[in-house]
Write a protein that holds these residues in place. Structure first.
Motif, PDB file in Angstrom:
ATOM      1  N   THR A   1      68.325 137.736  31.191  1.00  0.00           N
ATOM      2  CA  THR A   1      66.892 137.512  30.986  1.00  0.00           C
ATOM      3  C   THR A   1      66.716 136.506  29.843  1.00  0.00           C
ATOM      4  O   THR A   1      67.448 136.570  28.852  1.00  0.00           O
ATOM      5  CB  THR A   1      66.217 138.853  30.614  1.00  0.00           C
ATOM      6  OG1 THR A   1      66.535 139.809  31.633  1.00  0.00           O
ATOM      7  CG2 THR A   1      64.712 138.714  30.489  1.00  0.00           C
ATOM      8  N   VAL A   2      65.759 135.587  29.996  1.00  0.00           N
ATOM      9  CA  VAL A   2      65.588 134.517  28.995  1.00  0.00           C
ATOM     10  C   VAL A   2      64.124 134.420  28.557  1.00  0.00           C
ATOM     11  O   VAL A   2      63.216 134.406  29.389  1.00  0.00           O
ATOM     12  CB  VAL A   2      66.028 133.145  29.578  1.00  0.00           C
ATOM     13  CG1 VAL A   2      65.787 132.024  28.568  1.00  0.00           C
ATOM     14  CG2 VAL A   2      67.499 133.160  30.004  1.00  0.00           C
ATOM     15  N   LEU A   3      63.930 134.362  27.232  1.00  0.00           N
ATOM     16  CA  LEU A   3      62.625 133.983  26.670  1.00  0.00           C
ATOM     17  C   LEU A   3      62.859 132.670  25.945  1.00  0.00           C
ATOM     18  O   LEU A   3      63.641 132.606  25.001  1.00  0.00           O
ATOM     19  CB  LEU A   3      62.097 135.049  25.706  1.00  0.00           C
ATOM     20  CG  LEU A   3      60.780 134.705  24.977  1.00  0.00           C
ATOM     21  CD1 LEU A   3      59.625 134.477  25.942  1.00  0.00           C
ATOM     22  CD2 LEU A   3      60.410 135.796  23.972  1.00  0.00           C
ATOM     23  N   ILE A   4      62.196 131.611  26.441  1.00  0.00           N
ATOM     24  CA  ILE A   4      62.445 130.275  25.887  1.00  0.00           C
ATOM     25  C   ILE A   4      61.192 129.749  25.207  1.00  0.00           C
ATOM     26  O   ILE A   4      60.097 129.815  25.743  1.00  0.00           O
ATOM     27  CB  ILE A   4      62.968 129.309  26.987  1.00  0.00           C
ATOM     28  CG1 ILE A   4      63.252 127.918  26.417  1.00  0.00           C
ATOM     29  CG2 ILE A   4      62.012 129.213  28.170  1.00  0.00           C
ATOM     30  CD1 ILE A   4      64.005 126.994  27.379  1.00  0.00           C
ATOM     31  N   ILE A   5      61.384 129.266  23.986  1.00  0.00           N
ATOM     32  CA  ILE A   5      60.315 128.698  23.169  1.00  0.00           C
ATOM     33  C   ILE A   5      60.509 127.190  23.208  1.00  0.00           C
ATOM     34  O   ILE A   5      61.589 126.716  22.893  1.00  0.00           O
ATOM     35  CB  ILE A   5      60.504 129.165  21.703  1.00  0.00           C
ATOM     36  CG1 ILE A   5      60.537 130.673  21.611  1.00  0.00           C
ATOM     37  CG2 ILE A   5      59.505 128.534  20.768  1.00  0.00           C
ATOM     38  CD1 ILE A   5      59.243 131.345  21.710  1.00  0.00           C
ATOM     39  N   GLU A   6      59.481 126.438  23.594  1.00  0.00           N
ATOM     40  CA  GLU A   6      59.683 124.998  23.768  1.00  0.00           C
ATOM     41  C   GLU A   6      58.423 124.188  23.519  1.00  0.00           C
ATOM     42  O   GLU A   6      57.318 124.657  23.738  1.00  0.00           O
ATOM     43  CB  GLU A   6      60.162 124.704  25.209  1.00  0.00           C
ATOM     44  CG  GLU A   6      61.645 124.434  25.335  1.00  0.00           C
ATOM     45  CD  GLU A   6      62.137 123.197  24.606  1.00  0.00           C
ATOM     46  OE1 GLU A   6      61.339 122.343  24.182  1.00  0.00           O
ATOM     47  OE2 GLU A   6      63.360 123.094  24.422  1.00  0.00           O
ATOM     48  N   GLN A   7      58.634 122.938  23.087  1.00  0.00           N
ATOM     49  CA  GLN A   7      57.546 121.958  23.080  1.00  0.00           C
ATOM     50  C   GLN A   7      57.619 121.111  24.343  1.00  0.00           C
ATOM     51  O   GLN A   7      56.628 120.555  24.792  1.00  0.00           O
ATOM     52  CB  GLN A   7      57.667 121.044  21.860  1.00  0.00           C
ATOM     53  CG  GLN A   7      57.250 121.716  20.566  1.00  0.00           C
ATOM     54  CD  GLN A   7      57.264 120.765  19.397  1.00  0.00           C
ATOM     55  OE1 GLN A   7      56.576 119.755  19.406  1.00  0.00           O
ATOM     56  NE2 GLN A   7      58.053 121.075  18.382  1.00  0.00           N
ATOM     57  N   ASN A   8      58.828 121.002  24.923  1.00  0.00           N
ATOM     58  CA  ASN A   8      59.015 120.197  26.133  1.00  0.00           C
ATOM     59  C   ASN A   8      58.545 121.006  27.348  1.00  0.00           C
ATOM     60  O   ASN A   8      59.320 121.668  28.026  1.00  0.00           O
ATOM     61  CB  ASN A   8      60.498 119.817  26.262  1.00  0.00           C
ATOM     62  CG  ASN A   8      60.753 118.876  27.421  1.00  0.00           C
ATOM     63  OD1 ASN A   8      60.014 118.846  28.400  1.00  0.00           O
ATOM     64  ND2 ASN A   8      61.812 118.100  27.311  1.00  0.00           N
TER      65      ASN A   8
END
Length: 239
Positions: free
Chosen positions: A190-197
Motif C-alpha cells: 500500500t502506498v501513500l504518496i505526497i507530491e507536487q508533480n
C-alpha cells in the motif's frame, strides 16, 4: 472489500500559533496508491510527519489497520510497518549502497526476510545492485532517490509513505521512479504518496486528495481528476 490500512480523522496539527493542518480526513485502503497533492507549504509533509509520530497531533486521530497510532512513539509506529521514504532522500552519504540498505532492515529480525528484501529491491532497482559497494554520496540524484525508496522497502512496509520522490529529478528519471512505485504497489504494498508533480502522480494513483493551506479542497478518483484541466492548472501547476 479492501481493509482500511490508514484512516486519518479530523487531523489538526499546529506549529505554535500557526495551524498547519485544519481538520483533514484521509482514507487509505489496503493495496491502493493514494496521492496527497498540493503546492509547497500546503501541509503535505506535516501530514506524513503526523502519521509517522514525528510531530504532535493536537486534534483528531490516526488508525493503522484499526489500531490507534495517534501520537504514538515514532519507533513504535515504524515497528508496525509504517515506513517513510523522506523528502530530500537523506541517504547516509559516507556509507555504501549495501550498508544503507542494511540500515533500512534494522526492524526486520528474520535473516531470511532480509535476504528476500535484498533480492526484491535489487529486482526493482538493478542499478543499485551494480553499485552496491559504491559510497552513497557519489551516486546521482536519481540513484539516491532509488536508494531512499529501496531502503524503506528493506523494512518490509505494510504501508510505504513517499515524500516528494520526484523532487529535483530529470523527467525521464521521474518516469522510471513512478513506474517502479506502480510495480511495488502491484506486488502488494500500500502506498501513500505526497507530491507536487500532480500529472505523473495521478497517472499511477487510485485516488487523490488536494491539500491547500492545511485543508483538503478536492478529492476524487485519480482517473477523474486527471481529466479536469481547470483543476490541474489551478491547483497542481500542470498542463
Amino acid at each position: 472489500m479492501a481493509q482500511i490500512a490508514l484512516n486519518i480523522e479530523n487531523l489538526e496539527v499546529s506549529y505554535g500559533n500557526i495551524k498547519a493542518l485544519k481538520g483533514i480526513n484521509i482514507v487509505v485502503p489496503e493495496g491502493k496508491i493514494i496521492a496527497l497533492l498540493g503546492a509547497n507549504g500546503a501541509g503535505k509533509t506535516t501530514t506524513l510527519k503526523a502519521i509517522s509520530g514525528v510531530v504532535k497531533i493536537n486534534v483528531g486521530n490516526i488508525k493503522f489497520f484499526n489500531r490507534d497510532i495517534t501520537n504514538k512513539d515514532a519507533e513504535k509506529i515504524t515497528s508496525l510497518g509504517v515506513i517513510q521514504s523522506p523528502e530530500g532522500r537523506q541517504v547516509f552519504p559516507d556509507l555504501t549502497v549495501e550498508e544503507n540498505l542494511k540500515i533500512g532492515a534494522f526492524t526486520v529480525k528474520n535473516k531470511n526476510d532480509i535476504d528476500k528484501n535484498f533480492k526484491r529491491v535489487y529486482k526493482y532497482f538493478p542499478r543499485l545492485a551494480e553499485r552496491k559497494k559504491q559510497i552513497a554520496g557519489t551516486l546521482s540524484g536519481g540513484e539516491q532517490q532509488m536508494l531512499a525508496i529501496a531502503r524503506a522497502l528493506m523494512a518490509s512496509p505494510k504501508i510505504l509513505l513517499l515524500d516528494e520522490p520526484s523532487l529535483g529529478l530529470a523527467p525521464l528519471i521521474v518516469q522510471d521512479i513512478f513506474e517502479i512505485v506502480k510495480e511495488i504497489n502491484e506486488e502488494g504494498t500500500t502506498v501513500l504518496i505526497i507530491e507536487q508533480n500532480a500529472l505523473q502522480t495521478l497517472k499511477i494513483a487510485d485516488y487523490a486528495y488536494v491539500l491547500e493551506v492545511g485543508e483538503i479542497n478536492i478529492e476524487g478518483r485519480a482517473d477523474e481528476l486527471i481529466k479536469d484541466k481547470k483543476l490541474v492548472e489551478a491547483y497542481l501547476g500542470g498542463h
